[in-house]
Motif scaffolding. Structure first.
Motif, PDB file in Angstrom:
ATOM      1  N   VAL A  41      43.590 -15.478 -21.481  1.00 22.08           N
ATOM      2  CA  VAL A  41      43.544 -14.439 -20.443  1.00 22.08           C
ATOM      3  C   VAL A  41      44.867 -13.667 -20.425  1.00 22.08           C
ATOM      4  CG1 VAL A  41      43.431 -14.069 -17.951  1.00 22.08           C
ATOM      5  CG2 VAL A  41      41.880 -15.670 -19.022  1.00 22.08           C
ATOM      6  N   ALA A 101      34.253 -13.171 -17.961  1.00 22.44           N
ATOM      7  CA  ALA A 101      35.253 -14.234 -17.862  1.00 22.44           C
ATOM      8  C   ALA A 101      34.855 -15.267 -16.814  1.00 22.44           C
ATOM      9  CB  ALA A 101      36.616 -13.641 -17.515  1.00 22.44           C
ATOM     10  N   LEU A 102      34.031 -14.842 -15.830  1.00 22.37           N
ATOM     11  CA  LEU A 102      33.644 -15.753 -14.764  1.00 22.37           C
ATOM     12  C   LEU A 102      32.361 -16.525 -15.084  1.00 22.37           C
ATOM     13  CD1 LEU A 102      34.586 -13.798 -11.541  1.00 22.37           C
ATOM     14  CD2 LEU A 102      35.479 -15.976 -12.283  1.00 22.37           C
ATOM     15  N   LYS A 103      31.915 -16.455 -16.326  1.00 23.89           N
ATOM     16  CA  LYS A 103      30.726 -17.225 -16.701  1.00 23.89           C
ATOM     17  C   LYS A 103      31.140 -18.630 -17.133  1.00 23.89           C
ATOM     18  CE  LYS A 103      27.423 -13.762 -18.274  1.00 23.89           C
ATOM     19  NZ  LYS A 103      26.899 -13.099 -19.454  1.00 23.89           N
ATOM     20  N   PRO A 104      30.555 -19.677 -16.526  1.00 23.06           N
ATOM     21  CA  PRO A 104      30.904 -21.032 -16.955  1.00 23.06           C
ATOM     22  C   PRO A 104      30.351 -21.311 -18.349  1.00 23.06           C
ATOM     23  CG  PRO A 104      29.159 -21.094 -15.322  1.00 23.06           C
ATOM     24  CD  PRO A 104      29.591 -19.665 -15.424  1.00 23.06           C
ATOM     25  N   LYS A 105      31.147 -22.013 -19.160  1.00 19.81           N
ATOM     26  CA  LYS A 105      30.711 -22.287 -20.536  1.00 19.81           C
ATOM     27  C   LYS A 105      30.323 -23.750 -20.737  1.00 19.81           C
ATOM     28  CE  LYS A 105      33.733 -18.593 -22.062  1.00 19.81           C
ATOM     29  NZ  LYS A 105      34.373 -18.357 -20.756  1.00 19.81           N
ATOM     30  N   ASP A 108      31.367 -29.002 -17.079  1.00 22.24           N
ATOM     31  CA  ASP A 108      32.646 -29.235 -16.393  1.00 22.24           C
ATOM     32  C   ASP A 108      33.161 -27.947 -15.739  1.00 22.24           C
ATOM     33  OD1 ASP A 108      32.683 -31.890 -16.910  1.00 22.24           O
ATOM     34  OD2 ASP A 108      34.237 -31.840 -18.440  1.00 22.24           O
ATOM     35  N   ASP A 109      32.903 -26.801 -16.393  1.00 19.45           N
ATOM     36  CA  ASP A 109      33.282 -25.513 -15.779  1.00 19.45           C
ATOM     37  C   ASP A 109      32.547 -25.326 -14.452  1.00 19.45           C
ATOM     38  OD1 ASP A 109      35.010 -24.795 -17.761  1.00 19.45           O
ATOM     39  OD2 ASP A 109      33.675 -23.358 -18.734  1.00 19.45           O
ATOM     40  N   GLN A 110      31.269 -25.693 -14.442  1.00 22.49           N
ATOM     41  CA  GLN A 110      30.474 -25.551 -13.205  1.00 22.49           C
ATOM     42  C   GLN A 110      30.986 -26.496 -12.114  1.00 22.49           C
ATOM     43  OE1 GLN A 110      26.098 -25.387 -13.748  1.00 22.49           O
ATOM     44  NE2 GLN A 110      26.524 -25.252 -15.919  1.00 22.49           N
ATOM     45  N   LEU A 111      31.353 -27.725 -12.541  1.00 25.98           N
ATOM     46  CA  LEU A 111      31.914 -28.680 -11.573  1.00 25.98           C
ATOM     47  C   LEU A 111      33.224 -28.140 -11.007  1.00 25.98           C
ATOM     48  CD1 LEU A 111      31.369 -32.053 -13.514  1.00 25.98           C
ATOM     49  CD2 LEU A 111      30.190 -31.359 -11.421  1.00 25.98           C
ATOM     50  N   ALA A 112      34.027 -27.532 -11.898  1.00 27.80           N
ATOM     51  CA  ALA A 112      35.317 -26.961 -11.474  1.00 27.80           C
ATOM     52  C   ALA A 112      35.087 -25.828 -10.476  1.00 27.80           C
ATOM     53  CB  ALA A 112      36.086 -26.452 -12.688  1.00 27.80           C
ATOM     54  N   ALA A 113      34.133 -24.963 -10.767  1.00 30.19           N
ATOM     55  CA  ALA A 113      33.850 -23.824  -9.882  1.00 30.19           C
ATOM     56  C   ALA A 113      33.386 -24.316  -8.508  1.00 30.19           C
ATOM     57  CB  ALA A 113      32.796 -22.924 -10.509  1.00 30.19           C
ATOM     58  N   LYS A 116      36.418 -25.792  -6.689  1.00 27.58           N
ATOM     59  CA  LYS A 116      37.308 -24.713  -6.235  1.00 27.58           C
ATOM     60  C   LYS A 116      36.697 -23.976  -5.041  1.00 27.58           C
ATOM     61  CE  LYS A 116      40.590 -23.043  -7.303  1.00 27.58           C
ATOM     62  NZ  LYS A 116      41.953 -23.331  -6.791  1.00 27.58           N
TER      63      LYS A 116
ATOM     64  N   ASN B  18      41.199 -17.843  -5.761  1.00 25.97           N
ATOM     65  CA  ASN B  18      40.090 -18.703  -6.158  1.00 25.97           C
ATOM     66  C   ASN B  18      39.413 -18.172  -7.427  1.00 25.97           C
ATOM     67  OD1 ASN B  18      38.371 -20.970  -5.498  1.00 25.97           O
ATOM     68  ND2 ASN B  18      36.788 -19.477  -5.052  1.00 25.97           N
ATOM     69  N   ILE B  22      39.496 -19.849 -11.206  1.00 25.92           N
ATOM     70  CA  ILE B  22      38.227 -20.206 -11.853  1.00 25.92           C
ATOM     71  C   ILE B  22      38.139 -19.516 -13.224  1.00 25.92           C
ATOM     72  CG2 ILE B  22      35.710 -19.900 -11.736  1.00 25.92           C
ATOM     73  CD1 ILE B  22      35.874 -20.423  -8.730  1.00 25.92           C
ATOM     74  N   ALA B  23      38.516 -18.229 -13.272  1.00 29.57           N
ATOM     75  CA  ALA B  23      38.473 -17.484 -14.541  1.00 29.57           C
ATOM     76  C   ALA B  23      39.389 -18.108 -15.583  1.00 29.57           C
ATOM     77  CB  ALA B  23      38.857 -16.030 -14.297  1.00 29.57           C
ATOM     78  N   LEU B  25      40.303 -21.257 -15.741  1.00 28.97           N
ATOM     79  CA  LEU B  25      39.712 -22.524 -16.183  1.00 28.97           C
ATOM     80  C   LEU B  25      38.584 -22.260 -17.184  1.00 28.97           C
ATOM     81  CD1 LEU B  25      39.571 -24.541 -12.850  1.00 28.97           C
ATOM     82  CD2 LEU B  25      40.828 -25.196 -14.887  1.00 28.97           C
ATOM     83  N   PHE B  26      37.741 -21.266 -16.885  1.00 33.31           N
ATOM     84  CA  PHE B  26      36.620 -20.942 -17.770  1.00 33.31           C
ATOM     85  C   PHE B  26      37.137 -20.455 -19.126  1.00 33.31           C
ATOM     86  CE2 PHE B  26      33.180 -19.951 -14.328  1.00 33.31           C
ATOM     87  CZ  PHE B  26      33.294 -21.252 -13.889  1.00 33.31           C
ATOM     88  N   ALA B  27      38.226 -19.694 -19.085  1.00 28.21           N
ATOM     89  CA  ALA B  27      38.768 -19.128 -20.327  1.00 28.21           C
ATOM     90  C   ALA B  27      39.287 -20.224 -21.258  1.00 28.21           C
ATOM     91  CB  ALA B  27      39.876 -18.136 -20.005  1.00 28.21           C
ATOM     92  N   THR B  30      37.355 -26.226 -18.975  1.00 20.14           N
ATOM     93  CA  THR B  30      37.778 -27.237 -17.989  1.00 20.14           C
ATOM     94  C   THR B  30      37.814 -28.624 -18.623  1.00 20.14           C
ATOM     95  OG1 THR B  30      36.720 -25.913 -16.267  1.00 20.14           O
ATOM     96  CG2 THR B  30      37.271 -28.177 -15.700  1.00 20.14           C
ATOM     97  N   LEU B  35      39.698 -31.336 -13.638  1.00 23.19           N
ATOM     98  CA  LEU B  35      38.792 -31.723 -12.549  1.00 23.19           C
ATOM     99  C   LEU B  35      39.487 -32.679 -11.580  1.00 23.19           C
ATOM    100  CD1 LEU B  35      35.361 -32.166 -14.392  1.00 23.19           C
ATOM    101  CD2 LEU B  35      35.933 -30.442 -12.696  1.00 23.19           C
ATOM    102  N   LEU B  38      41.738 -30.679  -9.438  1.00 27.34           N
ATOM    103  CA  LEU B  38      40.974 -29.890  -8.456  1.00 27.34           C
ATOM    104  C   LEU B  38      40.487 -30.762  -7.301  1.00 27.34           C
ATOM    105  CD1 LEU B  38      38.826 -27.601 -10.801  1.00 27.34           C
ATOM    106  CD2 LEU B  38      40.822 -26.960  -9.470  1.00 27.34           C
TER     107      LEU B  38
END
Lengths: 192, 56
Positions: A41, A101-105, A108-113, A116, B18, B22-23, B25-27, B30, B35, B38
């Motif tokens: 980023v 950029a805000l799409k979970p991949k 674990d990304d979804q859990l993080a979102a 948060k 926030n 999140i962005a 972490l996604f980049a 995670t 986790l 968080l």
């Protein structure tokens, strides 16, 4: 004839450069064509800053040129509109990039979102409670709902390896709770 | 007493932070360590809210 004059004038090249920079800027931000996959980023932001740094002087030069021309010809230059449209197009593309950029991949990304978002809900509630925008009872209710959502997130993390479908369901339910809380807090923050 | 504008700004900053985190972490993707961090941050925010409720 008019078109030929316009094409050969300095403003044509400036406009073309500005449009190219705007396109590149948006393309980078939205990861268009996958040219910049793997970039962090920070790297993309740095390149965007350089390109915007080029775009702004180019637009300024176009405006100055148009103003000088309108003084000599007495006609309206009308350069504000292309500049505005260009800025809007770049903003739109950058916005698309942000959405990408805000799409979970990963899961674990979804859990993080979700985690948060729960933290965001808790922090927002603290701010609203201290500001007297919500009652103690409301805040307590938000805390309990957030606890419920986080219990789902924790369980989803624990069972993701053994029961992926169950984990998805648990996480989905937790996200629904968090989104409802977020909407509630937004309404409280927006109303006087 | 916080004004409506100050409150809106504070909530906006929280929302932007926030989204930004999140962005990021996604980049990068995670990890389990992310986790854990968080969850710790969440527990701290929960404690801060509980303290504010108790004090209200």
């Amino acid at each position: 004839m008019l078109i030929d004059n316009w094409k050969t004038s300095w403003k044509f090249y400036s406009s073309a450069a500005a449009i190219l920079i705007g396109f590149l800027n948006g393309a980078i931000a939205s990861n268009f064509y996958g040219l910049f996959k793997g970039w962090t980023v920070e790297q993309v932001a740095a390149l965007n800053a350089v390109l915007v740094g080029l775009l702004i002087p180019a637009l300024r030069a176009i405006k100055q040129h148009a103003e000088e021309k309108s003084k000599t010809s007495g006609s309206q230059a009308g350069f504000a509109r292309p500049g505005l449209l260009l800025a809007m197009a770049a903003t739109l593309l950058i916005g698309c990039g942000s959405m990408e950029a805000l799409k979970p991949k990963s899961f674990d990304d979804q859990l993080a979102a979700a985690t948060k978002t729960s933290t965001f809900v808790l922090k927002s509630t603290t701010v609203l409670l201290k500001a007297g925008k919500i009652s103690k009872k409301d805040a307590q209710n938000v805390l309990e709902q957030s606890d419920l959502a986080m219990a789902g997130v924790t369980l989803a993390r624990e069972i993701k390896a053994t029961d992926p479908a169950g984990a998805e369901t648990k996480l989905g339910a937790a996200l629904k709770i968090l989104m409802a809380l977020d909407a509630y807090l937004t309404s409280k923050g927006a109303t006087p | 007493m916080m004004t409506k504008e100050q409150l809106a700004l504070q909530l906006l900053i929280l929302a932007l932070q926030n989204s930004d985190e999140i962005a990021r972490l996604f980049a990068k993707g995670t990890t389990a360590e992310d986790l854990d961090a968080l969850v710790k941050e969440n527990a701290d925010a929960r404690k801060a809210l509980q303290d504010a409720i108790d004090a209200a």
